[in-house]
Design an enzyme around this catalytic site. Structure first.
Site, short mmCIF file in Angstrom:
data_model
loop_
_atom_site.label_atom_id
_atom_site.label_comp_id
_atom_site.label_asym_id
_atom_site.label_seq_id
_atom_site.Cartn_x
_atom_site.Cartn_y
_atom_site.Cartn_z
N ASP A 25 0.83 -1.21 0.00
CA ASP A 25 0.00 0.00 0.00
C ASP A 25 0.86 1.26 0.00
O ASP A 25 1.97 1.26 0.54
CB ASP A 25 -0.92 -0.03 1.24
CG ASP A 25 -2.10 0.91 1.10
OD1 ASP A 25 -2.37 1.39 -0.03
OD2 ASP A 25 -2.75 1.18 2.12
N HIS A 42 2.43 3.40 -9.09
CA HIS A 42 2.28 1.97 -9.36
C HIS A 42 3.49 1.42 -10.12
O HIS A 42 3.92 0.30 -9.87
CB HIS A 42 0.98 1.69 -10.12
CG HIS A 42 -0.25 2.10 -9.35
ND1 HIS A 42 -0.45 1.74 -8.04
CD2 HIS A 42 -1.34 2.85 -9.70
CE1 HIS A 42 -1.62 2.25 -7.61
NE2 HIS A 42 -2.16 2.93 -8.60
N LEU A 136 10.99 -20.59 -5.03
CA LEU A 136 10.01 -19.69 -4.41
C LEU A 136 8.64 -19.81 -5.10
O LEU A 136 8.55 -19.87 -6.32
CB LEU A 136 10.50 -18.24 -4.53
CG LEU A 136 9.51 -17.17 -4.07
CD1 LEU A 136 9.53 -17.02 -2.56
CD2 LEU A 136 9.81 -15.83 -4.73
C1 IPE Z 1 -5.42 -2.74 -0.29
O1 IPE Z 1 -5.11 -1.41 -0.44
C2 IPE Z 1 -5.41 -3.42 -1.62
C3 IPE Z 1 -4.10 -3.60 -2.23
C4 IPE Z 1 -2.95 -3.29 -1.71
C5 IPE Z 1 -4.14 -4.21 -3.54
P1 IPE Z 1 -6.23 -0.28 -0.61
O2 IPE Z 1 -5.50 0.99 -0.73
O3 IPE Z 1 -7.17 -0.64 -1.68
O4 IPE Z 1 -7.01 -0.37 0.79
P2 IPE Z 1 -7.91 0.68 1.55
O5 IPE Z 1 -8.94 1.17 0.59
O6 IPE Z 1 -7.01 1.78 2.00
O7 IPE Z 1 -8.48 -0.07 2.71
C1 IPE Z 2 -1.57 0.23 -3.40
O1 IPE Z 2 -1.32 1.59 -3.41
C2 IPE Z 2 -1.70 -0.35 -4.78
C3 IPE Z 2 -3.07 -0.80 -5.13
C4 IPE Z 2 -4.11 -0.79 -4.34
C5 IPE Z 2 -3.26 -1.31 -6.48
P1 IPE Z 2 -2.50 2.64 -3.42
O2 IPE Z 2 -2.85 2.96 -4.84
O3 IPE Z 2 -3.64 2.16 -2.58
O4 IPE Z 2 -1.81 3.88 -2.74
P2 IPE Z 2 -2.47 4.90 -1.73
O5 IPE Z 2 -3.01 4.10 -0.59
O6 IPE Z 2 -3.53 5.64 -2.47
O7 IPE Z 2 -1.33 5.78 -1.31
MG MG Z 3 -4.11 2.38 -0.63
#
Ligand code: IPE
Ligand code: IPE
Ligand code: MG
Length: 240
Positions: A25, A42, A136
């Site tokens: 995240d 990303h 792995l």
């Molecule tokens: C969780 O992250 C999903 C992934 C890392 C793929 P999100 O950014 O979607 O989660 P919330 O919305 O903060 O709970």
């Molecule tokens: C996690 O990073 C990646 C995915 C959920 C695909 P985020 O896109 O949720 O990044 P934040 O949480 O907005 O910083």
């Molecule tokens: Mg996120």
């Protein structure tokens, strides 16, 4: 009294987790801090994936699962979703040769049928080509939701004529990857402290490690810190 059904996954010498799961995240925030579009976060996240997969392999982790796209992530703007799909295509395609060289196996967990058809094909090919590799095991959770996985399992059990009531072992067979041991350690980056629908059934007795680091900044040192912390944990599974 009957022994509990929970089987801790096999761990090697010391207390190395056998299955490490990561909620990757913070890509969006990483980009925002640099004044970049979210998709650039990303892209940087993919580089962190590459570093982490290599480190996990070198550290002797047997299974690494990565939460790449949740069943709720479709709620994001269409441009971000399609950018992510483009990245998945690129990453999986470009990864296969390397995985073969490294004797790694790649598998996917989630509602794969709802993904674009070409991605389904790329996934099928990657899984098939690396199926017999014994290094792995890399599990990518794509269009994954824990609640959905549980519901899918119940519905599959019911339509395959399973005899109810089920016990934990007969239920487990219907999960997406029943042979993958439960995660011993779940890491979440970016300072958030929630599961966000990740491995709901499987995380019953997982240990957690949270770090403020945003996913694109995560690297081998952070993985090592998480493993060290895990090594000091005492897992009790309800006993004393
Ligand atoms: C969780 O992250 C999903 C992934 C890392 C793929 P999100 O950014 O979607 O989660 P919330 O919305 O903060 O709970
Ligand atoms: C996690 O990073 C990646 C995915 C959920 C695909 P985020 O896109 O949720 O990044 P934040 O949480 O907005 O910083
Ligand atoms: Mg996120």
């Amino acid at each position: 009294m009957k022994e509990p059904e929970i089987k801790p996954s096999e761990t090697s010498a010391g207390k190395l987790p056998s299955h490490v799961a990561i909620i990757m995240d913070g890509n969006g925030r990483w980009a925002k801090r640099r004044g970049l579009p979210r998709i650039m976060g990303h892209h940087a996240g993919v580089r962190a994936v590459e570093r982490t997969v290599r480190a996990a392999r070198d550290m002797g982790i047997k299974t690494l699962s990565l939460y790449a796209f949740s069943s709720e992530n479709w709620k994001r703007p269409e441009s971000e979703v399609s950018g992510l799909m483009r990245l998945f295509r690129m990453y999986i395609r470009s990864r296969v040769e390397l995985l073969l060289k490294e004797k790694a196996r790649i598998r996917f967990a989630g509602r794969l049928d709802d993904l674009p058809v070409d991605i389904r094909e790329i996934i099928r090919e990657a899984e098939e080509k690396t199926e017999s590799q014994e290094g792995l095991q890399l599990v990518i959770c794509l269009n994954y939701g824990g609640r959905r996985e549980i519901l899918d399992a119940v519905n599959k059990a019911s339509s395959s004529g399973e005899i109810f009531p089920l016990d934990e072992n007969s239920f487990r067979k219907y999960l997406y990857l029943p042979d993958v041991p439960d995660p011993d350690l779940i890491i979440r980056t970016s300072g958030e402290m929630r599961l966000s629908n990740f491995w709901l059934w499987e995380s019953a007795y997982s240990e957690f490690f949270f770090t403020e680091k945003l996913w694109p900044d995560f690297g081998p040192d952070d993985l090592e810190a998480a493993l060290k912390t895990y090594g000091r944990r005492e897992r009790r599974y309800g006993s004393v």
